[in-house]
Design an enzyme around this catalytic site. Structure first.
Site, short mmCIF file in Angstrom:
data_model
loop_
_atom_site.label_atom_id
_atom_site.label_comp_id
_atom_site.label_asym_id
_atom_site.label_seq_id
_atom_site.Cartn_x
_atom_site.Cartn_y
_atom_site.Cartn_z
N HIS A 1 0.82 -1.23 0.00
CA HIS A 1 0.00 0.00 0.00
C HIS A 1 0.85 1.27 0.00
O HIS A 1 0.31 2.36 -0.17
CB HIS A 1 -0.91 0.05 1.23
CG HIS A 1 -1.97 -1.00 1.26
ND1 HIS A 1 -2.81 -1.22 0.19
CD2 HIS A 1 -2.34 -1.89 2.22
CE1 HIS A 1 -3.65 -2.20 0.50
NE2 HIS A 1 -3.38 -2.63 1.72
N ASP B 1 -3.16 -10.54 -1.92
CA ASP B 1 -3.65 -9.95 -0.67
C ASP B 1 -5.10 -9.50 -0.90
O ASP B 1 -5.46 -9.10 -2.01
CB ASP B 1 -2.76 -8.76 -0.32
CG ASP B 1 -3.05 -8.17 1.05
OD1 ASP B 1 -2.27 -8.39 1.97
OD2 ASP B 1 -4.08 -7.46 1.19
#
Ligand code: ZN
Length: 382
Positions: A152, A189
């Site tokens: 991220h 993920d």
């Protein structure tokens, strides 16, 4: 006591590297219970991104007997120059200063404590070191059990527990310092790999694929229409799946989208951003993948890597917040990498595999069919 190690035949094992450092577990993410901020109305507790999920994974790997058969690749800290392949100098300096004082938040939901800068350097450096070992042929493939995670993290801010883009930096390092031409990054993920997508959005030589729960995090990203820009158009692929997707949906995505996309792209090296938060037990995701699903996804990617890039594949740890279940999903992936099943069994696997809805559902198939159409735009090998 049962000795789980003695009777194994390790002769057919691949040479699989393993990267870990105790300091990864000393990265302090604070006392928020789950992800609520502790305070007068919220009793302090353990954050979801707690070191224990990772510690238990490594411990199960040790008990399985497999850990000592992996090639230990010791991490080295990434340099600031290496981080600058993805991050701005100002952001790196900001994190260093905050970490020297008492920590803080790297951006949005990426809390850290004193010393986390050095630990984050060791996490990124661990993925770089392992990637180098795989590229040089020191090992065949490898698993980096690093923390903090990275997918991220953006150029100028940390997000979602991530400080620096571990895989993004390692991939750029391979390209610019080792001459690797085409790299594919597959992110399973449960959250969108926004940072990795951003880092290569205009790059036709890096194919980024993210399979995630639609709209989970970051909220306004991960749509199928995000395909890249300029000459990189086509080389980003998002497959946002609806909540409740299980092994059936994921394996259909891997067979019908991920495999053909990689076959079209023809990578020289493959990274996997491996989050176990798409698992059936995860507190943050709403998906139903079991350890057998993770095992099969890994085996598909290993098969593609064997076909196109001499097996060169590095799996780097990202999310996954079930204390009890992350270890079994992670062990399944490492067993596949090493080509060595152990005697450790995932408790209740058959029950979890048989949960109604594990098969591909019609509304999931509709989305996957759209993703199949978007393979067409992936740039061919030049
Ligand atoms: Zn995640």
């Amino acid at each position: 006591m049962v000795n789980l190690v003695l009777n194994y035949d390790f002769s057919s094992m691949r040479k699989t590297g393993f990267t870990f450092h105790e300091l990864y577990l000393w990265h302090d993410i604070g006392n928020a219970p789950g992800n609520f901020l502790a305070g007068l109305q919220v009793q302090p507790g353990d954050h979801f991104e707690h070191p224990e999920t990772k510690r238990r994974f490594r411990n199960l790997l040790e008990v399985s007997g497999l850990l000592e058969k992996l090639v230990q690749i010791r991490p080295e800290a990434a340099t600031v120059e290496q981080l600058q392949l993805v991050h701005s100098k100002d952001y790196i300096e900001k994190i260093r200063k905050m970490s020297d004082l008492s920590g803080g938040d790297a951006g949005e939901g990426a809390p850290f404590g004193k010393g986390s800068f050095e630990i984050a350097l060791l996490a990124t450096g661990g993925v770089i070191r392992l990637s180098k070992a795989v590229w040089n042929g020191e090992v065949d493939n490898g698993y980096a059990l690093v923390r903090p995670p990275g997918h991220h993290a953006e150029r100028d801010r940390g997000r979602g527990f991530c400080i620096f883009g571990n895989i993004a930096v390692a991939a750029k390092f391979l390209r610019y310092d080792c001459g690797v031409k085409r790299i594919a990054i597959v992110d399973w993920d449960v959250h969108h790999g926004n940072g990795t997508q951003d880092a290569f959005y205009d790059d036709p030589d890096v194919l980024t694929i993210s399979i995630h729960q639609d709209g989970l995090f970051p909220r306004d990203s991960g749509y199928m229409g995000e395909r890249g820009v300029k000459s990189g158009f086509g080389s980003n692929l998002n497959i946002p799946l609806p909540p409740g997707s299980g092994n059936g949906a994921y394996l259909t995505v891997f067979e019908e989208v991920v495999r053909p996309a990689l076959e079209k792209f023809v990578p020289d090296f493959i990274f996997v951003a491996s989050g176990y938060d798409a698992s059936v037990n995860d507190p943050l995701g709403r998906m139903m993948v079991t350890s057998s699903g993770y095992r099969k996804m890994a085996s598909i990617l290993i098969d593609v890597a064997d076909t196109f890039c001499n097996g060169k594949l590095v799996v780097a740890h990202e999310g996954g917040y079930s204390l009890s279940y992350v270890p079994y999903c992670g062990l399944a992936v490492i067993e596949e990498l090493a080509n060595k099943p152990t005697e450790i069994l995932d408790p209740n696997l058959s029950k979890r595999d048989a949960i109604p809805g594990q098969d591909l559902q019609a509304h999931q198939a509709e989305i996957i069919n759209k993703a199949v159409e978007s393979i067409e735009l992936i740039p061919n090998e030049a």
